[in-house]
Design a protein around this motif. Structure first.
Motif, short mmCIF file in Angstrom:
data_model
loop_
_atom_site.label_atom_id
_atom_site.label_comp_id
_atom_site.label_asym_id
_atom_site.label_seq_id
_atom_site.Cartn_x
_atom_site.Cartn_y
_atom_site.Cartn_z
N MET A 13 -71.64 76.44 -77.65
CA MET A 13 -70.71 76.80 -76.58
C MET A 13 -71.12 78.12 -75.90
O MET A 13 -71.71 78.99 -76.53
CB MET A 13 -69.27 76.85 -77.07
CG MET A 13 -68.96 77.89 -78.07
SD MET A 13 -67.22 77.68 -78.56
CE MET A 13 -67.16 78.93 -79.81
N PRO A 14 -70.78 78.27 -74.59
CA PRO A 14 -71.14 79.50 -73.86
C PRO A 14 -70.25 80.66 -74.30
O PRO A 14 -69.25 80.44 -75.01
CB PRO A 14 -70.85 79.11 -72.41
CG PRO A 14 -69.77 78.10 -72.48
CD PRO A 14 -70.03 77.32 -73.75
N LEU A 16 -67.30 83.35 -74.37
CA LEU A 16 -65.89 83.07 -74.05
C LEU A 16 -65.57 83.38 -72.59
O LEU A 16 -64.83 82.66 -71.93
CB LEU A 16 -64.98 83.89 -74.97
CG LEU A 16 -63.49 83.73 -74.81
CD1 LEU A 16 -63.05 82.28 -74.99
CD2 LEU A 16 -62.73 84.65 -75.77
N PRO A 19 -65.97 80.32 -69.38
CA PRO A 19 -64.86 79.48 -68.89
C PRO A 19 -63.58 80.26 -68.65
O PRO A 19 -62.80 79.96 -67.74
CB PRO A 19 -64.66 78.47 -70.03
CG PRO A 19 -65.16 79.17 -71.26
CD PRO A 19 -66.28 80.04 -70.81
N GLY A 71 -65.21 75.55 -64.92
CA GLY A 71 -65.19 76.24 -66.22
C GLY A 71 -65.20 75.24 -67.37
O GLY A 71 -65.92 75.41 -68.36
N ALA A 72 -64.44 74.14 -67.22
CA ALA A 72 -64.34 73.14 -68.29
C ALA A 72 -65.68 72.44 -68.52
O ALA A 72 -66.08 72.21 -69.66
CB ALA A 72 -63.26 72.13 -67.93
N GLN A 75 -68.02 74.58 -70.39
CA GLN A 75 -67.59 74.71 -71.79
C GLN A 75 -67.75 73.41 -72.57
O GLN A 75 -68.32 73.37 -73.66
CB GLN A 75 -66.11 75.14 -71.83
CG GLN A 75 -65.47 75.11 -73.21
CD GLN A 75 -66.09 76.10 -74.17
OE1 GLN A 75 -66.46 77.20 -73.76
NE2 GLN A 75 -66.22 75.72 -75.43
N VAL A 79 -70.63 71.45 -75.85
CA VAL A 79 -69.97 71.21 -77.14
C VAL A 79 -69.98 69.72 -77.48
O VAL A 79 -70.22 69.33 -78.63
CB VAL A 79 -68.53 71.76 -77.11
CG1 VAL A 79 -67.75 71.31 -78.34
CG2 VAL A 79 -68.54 73.27 -77.02
N THR A 88 -76.23 78.94 -67.53
CA THR A 88 -74.77 79.09 -67.57
C THR A 88 -74.31 80.53 -67.36
O THR A 88 -73.33 80.78 -66.65
CB THR A 88 -74.22 78.57 -68.92
OG1 THR A 88 -74.30 77.15 -68.92
CG2 THR A 88 -72.77 78.95 -69.14
N GLY A 92 -72.25 80.35 -64.04
CA GLY A 92 -70.80 80.46 -64.25
C GLY A 92 -70.17 81.48 -63.30
O GLY A 92 -69.36 81.12 -62.43
N LEU A 342 -60.08 78.20 -77.79
CA LEU A 342 -61.33 78.96 -77.63
C LEU A 342 -61.15 80.39 -78.13
O LEU A 342 -62.04 80.95 -78.77
CB LEU A 342 -61.76 78.95 -76.17
CG LEU A 342 -62.25 77.62 -75.60
CD1 LEU A 342 -62.62 77.77 -74.13
CD2 LEU A 342 -63.44 77.09 -76.41
N HIS A 346 -63.54 81.72 -81.18
CA HIS A 346 -64.45 82.87 -81.05
C HIS A 346 -64.08 83.96 -82.05
O HIS A 346 -64.97 84.60 -82.63
CB HIS A 346 -64.42 83.39 -79.60
CG HIS A 346 -65.23 82.55 -78.66
ND1 HIS A 346 -66.57 82.82 -78.39
CD2 HIS A 346 -64.93 81.45 -77.94
CE1 HIS A 346 -67.03 81.93 -77.53
NE2 HIS A 346 -66.06 81.09 -77.24
#
Ligand code: HEM
Length: 433
Positions: A13-14, A16, A19, A71-72, A75, A79, A88, A92, A342, A346
């Motif tokens: 995942m990117p 936090l 997204p 954003g979704a 993310q 995943v 990203t 982003g 999220l 994290h």
């Protein structure tokens, strides 16, 4: 281990903030739409081309929906499929900043007749969405064997049509090119059924079983339905542009059938949830799916020649049901879960990385965001008042506008609260290291 998260790649995942920035900014752009409606007043639901109506609609469809959806995708795609969107960390912020600024300039340019603002808005939206589409298509092509990856790919492909036509129409409002209103229907069909409809389908294959504790979607649906809906849209567009009525009707009825089946199956899975506790996310998705079925059936009735949507009261109601009832309900429901999830994940990763498991306590998802039952009630009130305003017009626009501000404003404040609690826990954990 997260129940039901079997083969999800949380290690991919990117950061936090990628997204989260989009998820936090979007509700406030939605709230601005409510302000625009309330200021514009009764003139809004008289003519579908009312410029404040189009502007307010895009603060919701671009400023809220598209921003959250970008954003979704950044993310969820890595995943679910293990394949991150290339670049990203810069794509982003670039896309999120240009989409947010572009939506505001769109609203000023179209809403208040400022051609310069419409022009700059068109350039920013074209640039930001263009870059995003290029890298997201590259990633989704690599994940085309995964049902969620494939549905996301078709949704991003639809965004090419939405943004391409949208930017061309906006350039028309800037006076750079002729305003081709005959293309607006193609734009809105790809926006509602392609970009939004297919992305909700793709994401739901993961988040409905995961967060709402339902059985999985049937494999035939995951594998076939997004492609069927996409093909229907292509056939409808060909028929529409070539003025071949039968072809357009066949395409449109295929799209209608696909979304009615999807909404029906989702509602059935929700009825078989393994958790009986009431949950605003599940309720929001129930409202969303019921609205999707109603919007699809209205579209079907128009294709069958039973009703005409266009510049009519039922046309306004269709817009409210499709955009606010379906898309906004589903996206708000998803934010209720994905933002605390999220934040918790994290934090959990920091605790594990610092070797503090069992030594320091962090908040769980419900403590990060207590179930937003009252905010969801505000959302239902806004949806109800917008529907009444769409049908009866007049002074109803004022309470509807205020209710939209309350709905989105409350959501925004609730999500900012999650970030505040996350920060507190993070500082406390790092103080232990
Ligand atoms: C790059 C993003 C977008 C741009 C630049 C854009 C631009 C526009 C413009 C300029 C119009 C007015 C056309 C006219 O005056 O005839 C329009 C109409 C419309 N757009 Fe978009 N749009 C975008 C994205 C979206 C999205 C994501 C949605 C929905 C999810 C959407 C839904 C609509 C709808 C429903 C209308 C039609 C209003 C009507 O027919 O009454 N747009 N768009």
């Amino acid at each position: 281990m997260i129940p039901g998260a079997g083969d999800l790649r949380f290690d991919r995942m990117p950061p936090l903030w990628v997204p989260l920035r989009a998820f936090l900014a979007a509700p406030f752009l939605g709230a601005a739409a409510g302000v625009m409606l309330a200021v514009a007043g009764p003139a809004v639901f008289v003519d579908r081309w009312n410029r404040e109506l189009i502007a307010a609609a895009h603060l919701v469809t671009v400023g809220f929906l598209t921003l959250v959806m970008v954003g979704a995708i950044l993310q969820v795609l890595p995943v679910v499929t293990g394949v991150p969107v290339p670049g990203t960390r810069w794509v982003g912020p670039l896309t999120e900043a240009t989409v947010a600024t572009g939506a505001v300039l769109f609203a000023i340019g179209v809403g208040y007749g400022v051609p310069g603002a419409a022009g700059v808005g068109a350039v920013l939206l074209g640039l930001g969405i263009g870059v995003f589409v290029a890298v997201a298509l590259a990633a989704t092509w690599l994940t085309r064997r995964n049902p969620t990856g494939r549905a996301m790919g078709l949704s991003v492909l639809s965004l090419v049509a939405v943004a391409g036509l949208g930017v061309f129409l906006l350039a028309g409002h800037a006076g750079w090119v002729p305003l081709r209103r005959d293309l607006t229907e193609v734009h809105l069909a790809w926006a509602l059924a392609g970009w939004v409809g297919l992305l909700v389908m793709g994401v739901s294959f993961q988040v409905v079983p995961l967060f709402q504790v339902t059985p999985n979607y049937p494999r035939w649906l995951e594998h076939a339905l997004p492609a069927v809906a996409f093909t229907g849209l292509v056939v409808w567009t060909a028929g529409r542009l070539a003025s071949v009525g039968g072809l357009a009707a066949a395409g449109s009825l295929t799209v209608v059938a696909a979304f009615v089946v999807y909404a029906g199956v989702t509602l059935t899975l929700q009825a078989r949830r393994r958790r009986t506790l009431r949950d605003p996310t599940t309720d929001a998705w129930r409202v969303g799916m019921a609205s999707l079925a109603v919007a699809a059936l209205l579209m079907g009735a128009q294709s069958a020649g039973v009703i005409t949507l266009g510049d009519t009261r039922i046309g306004f109601l269709f817009g409210v049901v499709a955009v606010y009832g379906f898309a906004v309900s589903v996206v708000e429901g998803m934010l209720y879960k994905i933002v605390p999830f999220l934040s918790w994940l994290h934090l959990q990763n920091i605790v594990t990385a610092e070797g503090l498991v069992g030594k320091v306590k962090i908040r769980n998802m419900r403590q990060l965001l207590p179930p937003p039952t009252r905010q969801f009630a505000a959302h239902l009130a806004a949806y109800g008042l917008l529907s009444v305003a769409a049908v009866f017009g007049g002074a109803w626009v004022w309470p509807a506008g205020v209710a939209v501000v309350t709905d989105f404003g409350w959501l925004g404040v609730a999500l900012v609260g999650v970030v505040g609690r996350h920060r507190e826990d993070r500082e406390r954990v790092l103080a232990e290291t």
